[in-house]
Design an enzyme around this catalytic site. Structure first.
Site, PDB file in Angstrom:
ATOM      1  N   GLY A  10      -7.195 -13.209   5.045  1.00 58.18           N
ATOM      2  CA  GLY A  10      -6.924 -12.086   5.948  1.00 58.18           C
ATOM      3  C   GLY A  10      -8.212 -11.574   6.584  1.00 58.18           C
ATOM      4  O   GLY A  10      -9.308 -12.100   6.320  1.00 58.18           O
ATOM      5  N   LEU A  12     -10.004  -8.753   6.263  1.00 56.78           N
ATOM      6  CA  LEU A  12     -11.029  -8.216   5.359  1.00 56.78           C
ATOM      7  C   LEU A  12     -11.546  -9.297   4.419  1.00 56.78           C
ATOM      8  O   LEU A  12     -12.745  -9.371   4.139  1.00 56.78           O
ATOM      9  CB  LEU A  12     -10.463  -7.024   4.563  1.00 56.78           C
ATOM     10  CG  LEU A  12     -11.426  -6.412   3.559  1.00 56.78           C
ATOM     11  CD1 LEU A  12     -12.682  -5.868   4.242  1.00 56.78           C
ATOM     12  CD2 LEU A  12     -10.742  -5.304   2.751  1.00 56.78           C
ATOM     13  N   ASP A  36      -0.296 -16.295  -5.803  1.00 56.53           N
ATOM     14  CA  ASP A  36       0.632 -15.285  -5.276  1.00 56.53           C
ATOM     15  C   ASP A  36       0.513 -14.055  -6.178  1.00 56.53           C
ATOM     16  O   ASP A  36       0.887 -14.102  -7.355  1.00 56.53           O
ATOM     17  CB  ASP A  36       2.052 -15.868  -5.297  1.00 56.53           C
ATOM     18  CG  ASP A  36       3.085 -14.875  -4.800  1.00 56.53           C
ATOM     19  OD1 ASP A  36       2.760 -13.673  -4.644  1.00 56.53           O
ATOM     20  OD2 ASP A  36       4.232 -15.295  -4.580  1.00 56.53           O
ATOM     21  N   ILE A  37      -0.016 -12.984  -5.643  1.00 56.71           N
ATOM     22  CA  ILE A  37      -0.314 -11.817  -6.495  1.00 56.71           C
ATOM     23  C   ILE A  37       0.950 -11.152  -7.047  1.00 56.71           C
ATOM     24  O   ILE A  37       0.876 -10.340  -7.964  1.00 56.71           O
ATOM     25  CB  ILE A  37      -1.181 -10.764  -5.754  1.00 56.71           C
ATOM     26  CG1 ILE A  37      -0.456 -10.172  -4.537  1.00 56.71           C
ATOM     27  CG2 ILE A  37      -2.537 -11.356  -5.371  1.00 56.71           C
ATOM     28  CD1 ILE A  37      -1.083  -8.877  -4.031  1.00 56.71           C
ATOM     29  N   THR A  62       1.043  -6.386   5.668  1.00 55.64           N
ATOM     30  CA  THR A  62       0.468  -5.454   6.647  1.00 55.64           C
ATOM     31  C   THR A  62       1.313  -5.319   7.915  1.00 55.64           C
ATOM     32  O   THR A  62       0.917  -4.605   8.838  1.00 55.64           O
ATOM     33  CB  THR A  62      -0.959  -5.896   7.048  1.00 55.64           C
ATOM     34  OG1 THR A  62      -0.902  -7.254   7.474  1.00 55.64           O
ATOM     35  CG2 THR A  62      -1.931  -5.767   5.898  1.00 55.64           C
ATOM     36  N   THR A 101      -4.583   2.596   2.644  1.00 62.38           N
ATOM     37  CA  THR A 101      -4.364   2.892   4.055  1.00 62.38           C
ATOM     38  C   THR A 101      -4.200   4.388   4.351  1.00 62.38           C
ATOM     39  O   THR A 101      -3.773   5.152   3.486  1.00 62.38           O
ATOM     40  CB  THR A 101      -3.081   2.157   4.514  1.00 62.38           C
ATOM     41  OG1 THR A 101      -2.704   2.620   5.798  1.00 62.38           O
ATOM     42  CG2 THR A 101      -1.913   2.417   3.569  1.00 62.38           C
ATOM     43  N   TYR A 125       5.784   0.884   4.392  1.00 59.06           N
ATOM     44  CA  TYR A 125       4.416   0.373   4.178  1.00 59.06           C
ATOM     45  C   TYR A 125       3.569   1.423   3.457  1.00 59.06           C
ATOM     46  O   TYR A 125       2.952   1.134   2.424  1.00 59.06           O
ATOM     47  CB  TYR A 125       3.797   0.007   5.539  1.00 59.06           C
ATOM     48  CG  TYR A 125       2.328  -0.354   5.486  1.00 59.06           C
ATOM     49  CD1 TYR A 125       1.889  -1.540   4.907  1.00 59.06           C
ATOM     50  CD2 TYR A 125       1.368   0.511   6.025  1.00 59.06           C
ATOM     51  CE1 TYR A 125       0.539  -1.868   4.867  1.00 59.06           C
ATOM     52  CE2 TYR A 125       0.015   0.191   5.993  1.00 59.06           C
ATOM     53  CZ  TYR A 125      -0.390  -0.997   5.409  1.00 59.06           C
ATOM     54  OH  TYR A 125      -1.731  -1.314   5.362  1.00 59.06           O
TER      55      TYR A 125
HETATM   56  N1  NAP Z   1      -4.988  -4.017   9.371  1.00 58.79           N
HETATM   57  C1  NAP Z   1      -5.081  -2.698   9.399  1.00 58.79           C
HETATM   58  O1  NAP Z   1      -5.092  -2.061  10.470  1.00 58.79           O
HETATM   59  C2  NAP Z   1      -5.193  -1.926   8.104  1.00 58.79           C
HETATM   60  C3  NAP Z   1      -5.246  -0.530   8.167  1.00 58.79           C
HETATM   61  C4  NAP Z   1      -5.355   0.188   6.982  1.00 58.79           C
HETATM   62  C5  NAP Z   1      -5.406  -0.484   5.772  1.00 58.79           C
HETATM   63  N2  NAP Z   1      -5.326  -1.833   5.740  1.00 58.79           N
HETATM   64  C6  NAP Z   1      -5.375  -2.495   4.425  1.00 58.79           C
HETATM   65  O2  NAP Z   1      -6.555  -3.296   4.392  1.00 58.79           O
HETATM   66  C7  NAP Z   1      -6.334  -4.446   3.576  1.00 58.79           C
HETATM   67  C8  NAP Z   1      -6.752  -5.682   4.339  1.00 58.79           C
HETATM   68  O3  NAP Z   1      -5.982  -5.753   5.543  1.00 58.79           O
HETATM   69  P1  NAP Z   1      -6.108  -6.991   6.547  1.00 58.79           P
HETATM   70  O4  NAP Z   1      -5.903  -6.449   7.922  1.00 58.79           O
HETATM   71  O5  NAP Z   1      -7.315  -7.780   6.204  1.00 58.79           O
HETATM   72  O6  NAP Z   1      -4.779  -7.805   6.120  1.00 58.79           O
HETATM   73  P2  NAP Z   1      -4.274  -9.198   6.663  1.00 58.79           P
HETATM   74  O7  NAP Z   1      -5.204  -9.735   7.706  1.00 58.79           O
HETATM   75  O8  NAP Z   1      -2.824  -9.033   6.983  1.00 58.79           O
HETATM   76  O9  NAP Z   1      -4.431 -10.140   5.379  1.00 58.79           O
HETATM   77  C9  NAP Z   1      -3.597 -10.045   4.268  1.00 58.79           C
HETATM   78  C10 NAP Z   1      -3.660 -11.369   3.542  1.00 58.79           C
HETATM   79  O10 NAP Z   1      -2.849 -11.267   2.366  1.00 58.79           O
HETATM   80  C11 NAP Z   1      -2.132 -12.492   2.239  1.00 58.79           C
HETATM   81  N3  NAP Z   1      -0.964 -12.302   1.395  1.00 58.79           N
HETATM   82  C12 NAP Z   1       0.264 -11.834   1.742  1.00 58.79           C
HETATM   83  N4  NAP Z   1       1.087 -11.855   0.678  1.00 58.79           N
HETATM   84  C13 NAP Z   1       0.373 -12.343  -0.371  1.00 58.79           C
HETATM   85  C14 NAP Z   1       0.671 -12.616  -1.729  1.00 58.79           C
HETATM   86  N5  NAP Z   1       1.887 -12.380  -2.233  1.00 58.79           N
HETATM   87  N6  NAP Z   1      -0.303 -13.110  -2.511  1.00 58.79           N
HETATM   88  C15 NAP Z   1      -1.534 -13.367  -2.009  1.00 58.79           C
HETATM   89  N7  NAP Z   1      -1.877 -13.148  -0.729  1.00 58.79           N
HETATM   90  C16 NAP Z   1      -0.930 -12.630   0.081  1.00 58.79           C
HETATM   91  C17 NAP Z   1      -1.784 -12.835   3.666  1.00 58.79           C
HETATM   92  O11 NAP Z   1      -1.369 -14.168   3.782  1.00 58.79           O
HETATM   93  P3  NAP Z   1      -0.293 -14.559   4.928  1.00 58.79           P
HETATM   94  O12 NAP Z   1      -0.936 -14.188   6.236  1.00 58.79           O
HETATM   95  O13 NAP Z   1      -0.103 -16.014   4.714  1.00 58.79           O
HETATM   96  O14 NAP Z   1       0.927 -13.721   4.646  1.00 58.79           O
HETATM   97  C18 NAP Z   1      -3.097 -12.550   4.365  1.00 58.79           C
HETATM   98  O15 NAP Z   1      -3.985 -13.640   4.305  1.00 58.79           O
HETATM   99  C19 NAP Z   1      -4.865  -4.397   3.159  1.00 58.79           C
HETATM  100  O16 NAP Z   1      -4.771  -3.824   1.876  1.00 58.79           O
HETATM  101  C20 NAP Z   1      -4.228  -3.458   4.171  1.00 58.79           C
HETATM  102  O17 NAP Z   1      -3.091  -2.796   3.632  1.00 58.79           O
HETATM  103  C21 NAP Z   1      -5.233  -2.570   6.882  1.00 58.79           C
END
Ligand code: NAP
Length: 280
Positions: A10, A12, A36-37, A62, A101, A125
């Site tokens: 992802g 981050l 898979d977490i 997300t 978040t 969410y």
């Molecule tokens: N993006 C934002 O604007 C935002 C804002 C506030 C907080 N956050 C938080 O910041 C953190 C990082 O966000 P991000 O934008 O980097 O997220 P992201 O790009 O959506 O990445 C999430 C990753 O988790 C993987 N994943 C999904 N289900 C899983 C599972 N069961 N086991 C293992 N991996 C799994 C996804 O794989 P797949 O793609 O294959 O599903 C993806 O690679 C998250 O905790 C999010 O809630 C994000």
């Protein structure tokens, strides 16, 4: 240090790889295909076999609007997953970083929110992320819970959407009544690394500095990129979404200010760096 990153593909996860890659730490990188977490048995086995010093959980569901209908899946990934990781880490004496978040708040007040403000999530969410926070806190005292917002990095995000749209249009409408702070994964990753280096456990807000609307954000992107496009402000009612978004969602990095120091940059500075490096 031996660091397990879950959800490593992802936005981050990729930035943490880049930043930790500059140091001597040993990284174990997993995404859903490797670990898979939500699978408690697999998590316990993997953690017991690999014995990391710290687990950084970047995995999450997300897709905020999809979470409204995929309640069980969102609960598994955003609540059960962090629980599994926190408990597995506790069993071997390891630390856990859980990323959360601004959606844990309702964003109804016109004030910046600190770690001491009351939560009141308005979406599946937000609610599932908050339950994840609570279980991590309950199951492992060596926790870092880091709330961020409006995150962008190496992955699909608002900036790339705006740049793509600008290729086929000369006019765009962007929401002007949701306020927050765009945050680069570079700033967030560096804060997480510093918290872990300093063993500064607890709950932290971490966004870049400054405040803007999505409309202001879009205008700034086009200004930096010298793209001539008319951006029209509009209200959220013109773009109805399944999940309710917080209206005023400005996090103050209060606990960082009070402890380790707030090393995040102004959102415009981080955006300039991101756009300078972006190949699109
Ligand atoms: N993006 C934002 O604007 C935002 C804002 C506030 C907080 N956050 C938080 O910041 C953190 C990082 O966000 P991000 O934008 O980097 O997220 P992201 O790009 O959506 O990445 C999430 C990753 O988790 C993987 N994943 C999904 N289900 C899983 C599972 N069961 N086991 C293992 N991996 C799994 C996804 O794989 P797949 O793609 O294959 O599903 C993806 O690679 C998250 O905790 C999010 O809630 C994000």
């Amino acid at each position: 240090m031996k660091i397990l990153i879950t959800g490593a593909n992802g936005q981050l996860g990729r930035e943490l790889q880049r930043q930790y890659g500059k140091r001597d730490d040993e990284l174990i990188l997993t995404d859903v295909k490797d670990l898979d977490i939500t699978d408690v048995i697999a998590v316990n086995k993997f953690v017991n076999e690999n014995k990391p010093d710290v687990i950084i959980n970047c995995a999450a569901h997300t897709q905020v609007d999809k979470c409204e209908e995929q309640i069980e899946l969102a609960t598994k990934i955003n609540t059960v997953g962090p629980k599994n990781l926190a408990a597995a880490a506790f069993n071997i004496g390891a630390e856990i970083v859980q990323v959360s978040t601004d959606y844990v708040f309702d964003g109804e007040g016109n004030k910046e929110l600190t770690e001491f403000d009351a939560t009141n999530p308005q979406s599946v969410y937000g609610a599932t992320k908050l339950e994840g926070e609570k279980l991590v806190k309950a199951l492992n005292p060596k926790h870092y819970i880091v709330r961020t917002a409006w995150l962008y990095g190496d992955g699909g995000n608002f900036i790339k959407t705006m740049l793509k749209l600008s290729k086929d249009r000369d006019e765009l409408k962007v929401v002007n009544d949701q306020i927050g702070t765009p945050t680069s994964t570079v700033d967030l990753a560096n804060v997480i690394i510093k918290l872990v280096d300093e063993k500064n456990y607890g709950l932290f807000h971490c966004t870049c500095k400054g405040v803007c609307s999505w409309y202001d954000f879009a205008v700034e992107i086009f200004k930096i990129k010298n793209i001539n496009i008319k951006v029209n402000p509009c209200t959220s009612d013109e773009f109805p979404t399944a999940a309710k978004r917080p209206k005023y969602s400005v996090l103050r990095n209060y606990m960082l200010e009070l402890t380790t120091g707030d090393i995040t940059r102004d959102w415009k500075e981080s955006l300039r760096e991101y756009l300078a490096e972006l190949e699109i």
